[in-house]
Structures are given as structure tokens and as C-alpha cells.
Design a protein around this motif. Structure first.
Motif, short mmCIF file in Angstrom:
data_model
loop_
_atom_site.label_atom_id
_atom_site.label_comp_id
_atom_site.label_asym_id
_atom_site.label_seq_id
_atom_site.Cartn_x
_atom_site.Cartn_y
_atom_site.Cartn_z
N CYS A 306 0.62 -1.17 -0.10
CA CYS A 306 0.04 0.18 0.04
C CYS A 306 0.78 1.31 -0.02
CB CYS A 306 -0.75 -0.08 1.34
SG CYS A 306 -1.83 1.40 1.40
N CYS A 308 -0.29 4.09 0.79
CA CYS A 308 -0.89 5.41 1.78
C CYS A 308 0.04 5.79 2.58
CB CYS A 308 -2.16 4.93 2.04
SG CYS A 308 -2.25 4.23 3.86
N CYS A 311 0.70 3.74 5.69
CA CYS A 311 1.53 2.59 5.55
C CYS A 311 3.01 2.98 5.29
CB CYS A 311 1.18 1.92 4.11
SG CYS A 311 -0.50 0.86 4.86
N HIS A 337 -6.45 4.38 6.04
CA HIS A 337 -5.65 3.30 5.40
C HIS A 337 -6.90 2.39 4.54
CE1 HIS A 337 -3.63 -0.29 3.62
NE2 HIS A 337 -4.98 -1.06 4.53
#
Ligand SMILES: CNc1nc2cc(C(N)=O)ccc2[nH]1
Ligand SMILES: [Zn+2]
Length: 374
Positions: A306, A308, A311, A337
């Protein structure tokens, strides 16, 4: 002037999925898309800026809840829901029909509308097609939903038939009562349960009323996923190809992919935000219960695949710690998330449609997510 228009860009050669774009008075969004749920004029724990950063382009708010608190009059006085919550992109409001049937115990349905009790204080309330239109006009949402009955699952054919016929009569009353058809688009909601003949009847009644878009209701109410997929199979083709199709209350990553494959354009569900608040995250390798003790010394991100900001900057151990201590920041991180995960998933679905490979994408996603193939 029609406030909501749909542009069909292409269909996937492997499946029935469509790549499209919906234009609204508060901007456009690509479809298939997922709408974060902002029940009480907030997507719980998220700021509008964070919703922008994850590229959410439309959010859902609940008419029933905002009618009870703070009241549509206050939001109208604020200049409408966009202004009130400082959200400048598209907003869809549902009609309250579902909440009346899912939240309140005592309820009495009659032709005029529904009598029920306020789930907060037990006081007697009444909702009707006219009242649901009045509230949504006051909220100023870009997309409004017709007032319908979402029958329980299962329901007998006879019950469902009379319910569909009343929902169609209510849909006409909604069109009559809608005060701002030039700036707010009203979607009809197709009902009929698992019965193909009733889905046909509901769809044809509503298509003849020429709504700018259509929702498929009465699903994600406890039916097996095979039933949902079957109902979608024979319902989406009944709807006009040049208008958006919205599957209400769905859902999980596999249901979003299966819905897109069957021609659905828009989805909403409380799942990602609700499970986030009890410490469960969606990841490319399936669900991860980050509050679990085994993550106490796990300094890797929620999902190594991920991109984002959660993360990139926070570990499972840290997020677990916050959740265990009931720290609000922990719920903000899991919520961000999970929403990013579903929005990203829809972006991957759109790319797969572009490249005529959504069937292949489903295979590889299901495999990695740990979903057994039917
Ligand atoms: C969470 N499941 C769900 N099913 C729904 C059905 C409707 C409907 N109006 O039939 C609305 C919201 C819904 N949410
Ligand atoms: Zn992430």
C-alpha cells in the motif's frame, strides 16, 4: 438542465463492466467508484482534506440521521450540507427509507408513508416521499434518493409484489415533490428482492419515469452473495446504459469487483470505516486484525503493497498500541488506510476495464486476498 449526466467511456471485453464518468454540479468522478459514508456530515475521524488526499470524489450522507440531528433546517441555514461540512465535491444522500426499516423497531407502513419511533429517544416520527424530498432539498445534495421500502430478506413473492408497487407509486410522488430538479439529481431505487419478474416490474416502472440515475436496492440485507450476484445479473441489463447504476450498501472488496463485473458503477458501504474503528484493516493479503497481540513487535506497515501515508509512516506495532489504548489517532490511521485501500481498488478496477482484463484482475486479486473462487 439535467444536473447529473453519465458518460459511458468503454465496456470491458472480458466482462460486463463499464468505465464511465459522472458529472455533477460539484465536480465529476470516474466509475466504477466507491463512496465513503459520512452519516452525520462527517466521514468518521476523517477531515475533508484527508478525503481529498485519498482522491475521494463523492461521499454519502444519511437523510434520516441529519433530519434527527442537527435538523435539515440548521443545515439549510448554513447554506447546505457542502458548506456546513466544508466538502466541495459531490454528495449523495439516501432517502431514509433504509434507516427506517433497519434502525427503528416499531414501524407501520401505509400508503401515505411510514410511522416509526426515533431510534434515539423513542418519540413517534413519520417519513413520507414528500418529507424525504423536502429534507434532501434542504441538504442540497447533488444526488438524492427516492423514498422506498427496502423489504426484509427473505420476503414472500406476494409481500414483495405489493411493496414494489407501492415503491413505484412513492417514486412518482418523489418526482412531484422534488423542488430543485435543475440542481439536484433524483435517483430511483429498483426493488423486487430475488424475484426476476418483480425486478423487471420495478425497473420498467422507474425507467418509464426517466430518472437521471438508478439504484439497485433491497440487497446486502443478509442474502447469500450468490443471490446478490444473480439479482445483479438480471437487473443491471434492465437499466439504461446511458445512466449511472448504484448498488446500495456494498461493500467488501470481492463484492465491489463482482458488482463492477455485472455493470454496477457506484457503491457505498460503512464496512471500511466501521471495521477500522475496531482495529481491523483491509490489506492486499486479506483482513488484518491489527489489535491482535501478534503485532505487538511488528514494525512493518499494515500493507507492504500500500502506498498510503499511513503505510509509509506508521507500523503495525504503533497502530496496535494506539488502538489498545483507545487513542483516537489509531482509529484515524486505520480508517484512512481502509478508505484508501478501497478507493485504490476501484482505481485498479477502472484500469483493468481500460485494458480489457477485469476478469484476470478478479482472479489475481481474489487469490492474493484469500477468497476461494466459486
Ligand atoms: C448495508 N446494506 C444495505 N442495503 C441497502 C438497501 C437500501 C435500499 N434502499 O434498498 C439502502 C441502503 C442499504 N444498505
Ligand atoms: Zn495503507
Amino acid at each position: 438542465m439535467i444536473p447529473i449526466t453519465y458518460e459511458l467511456i468503454k465496456t470491458d471485453k472480458q466482462t460486463g463492466a463499464r468505465l464511465g464518468r459522472v458529472h455533477t454540479p460539484h465536480g465529476s468522478f470516474d466509475t466504477p467508484t466507491f463512496m465513503p459514508v459520512g452519516t452525520l456530515a462527517t466521514v468518521k475521524t476523517m477531515s475533508p482534506e484527508e478525503l481529498h488526499s485519498m482522491q475521494a470524489n463523492i461521499i454519502l450522507s444519511n437523510t434520516y440521521h441529519l433530519w434527527l440531528r442537527p435538523g435539515e433546517d440548521i443545515i439549510e441555514e448554513a447554506g447546505g450540507l457542502h458548506k456546513f461540512m466544508n466538502w466541495d465535491k459531490a454528495i449523495l444522500t439516501d432517502s431514509g427509507g433504509f434507516q427506517v426499516f433497519s434502525l427503528s423497531d416499531m414501524r407501520q407502513i401505509e400508503e401515505k408513508g411510514v410511522h416509526f419511533r426515533n431510534h434515539l429517544n423513542g418519540e413517534k416520527l413519520f417519513l413520507s416521499p414528500e418529507k424525504a424530498m423536502h429534507i434532501q432539498n434542504a441538504l442540497g445534495s447533488d444526488i438524492m434518493m427516492a423514498f422506498d421500502e427496502c423489504p426484509p430478506y427473505p420476503a414472500t413473492y406476494d409481500y414483495m409484489k405489493s411493496s414494489v408497487e407501492r415503491t413505484s407509486r412513492w417514486a412518482e410522488r418523489c418526482l412531484e415533490a422534488h423542488k430543485r430538479p435543475d440542481t439536484q439529481g433524483l435517483f430511483g431505487i429498483v426493488q423486487g428482492g430475488e424475484y426476476e419478474a418483480l425486478r423487471k416490474q420495478s425497473a420498467s416502472d422507474l425507467v418509464s419515469l426517466d430518472f437521471p440515475g438508478y439504484a439497485i436496492g433491497g440487497l446486502s440485507v443478509g442474502e447469500p452473495k450468490e443471490v446478490m450476484n444473480q439479482v445483479l445479473e438480471f437487473t443491471t441489463p434492465l437499466l439504461p446504459a446511458n445512466k449511472p447504476r448504484y448498488l446500495m450498501g456494498v461493500g467488501s472488496p470481492d463484492a465491489l469487483i463482482d458488482g463492477a463485473i455485472r455493470g454496477v458503477d457506484m457503491f457505498d458501504c460503512v464496512l471500511p470505516t466501521r471495521i477500522a474503528r475496531n482495529g481491523t484493516c483491509m490489506t492486499s493479503n486479506g483482513r488484518l486484525v491489527v489489535r491482535n497481540a501478534k503485532y505487538a513487535r511488528d514494525f512493518t506497515p499494515i500493507d507492504e503493497n500500500c502506498d498510503c501515508h499511513v503505510c509509509k509512516n506508521y507500523s503495525r506495532a504503533y497502530i496496535r498500541h494506539l488502538i489498545k489504548c483507545n487513542e483516537t489517532f489509531g482509529f484515524r490511521l486505520t480508517t484512512y488506510h481502509n478508505l484508501h485501500f478501497l478507493l485504490k481498488l476501484m482505481e485498479q478496477v477502472r484500469t483493468a476495464i481500460k485494458e480489457d482484463r477485469l476478469g484476470d484482475f478478479k482472479e489475481s486479486f481474489f487469490e492474493q486476498y484469500g477468497l476461494n473462487q466459486e
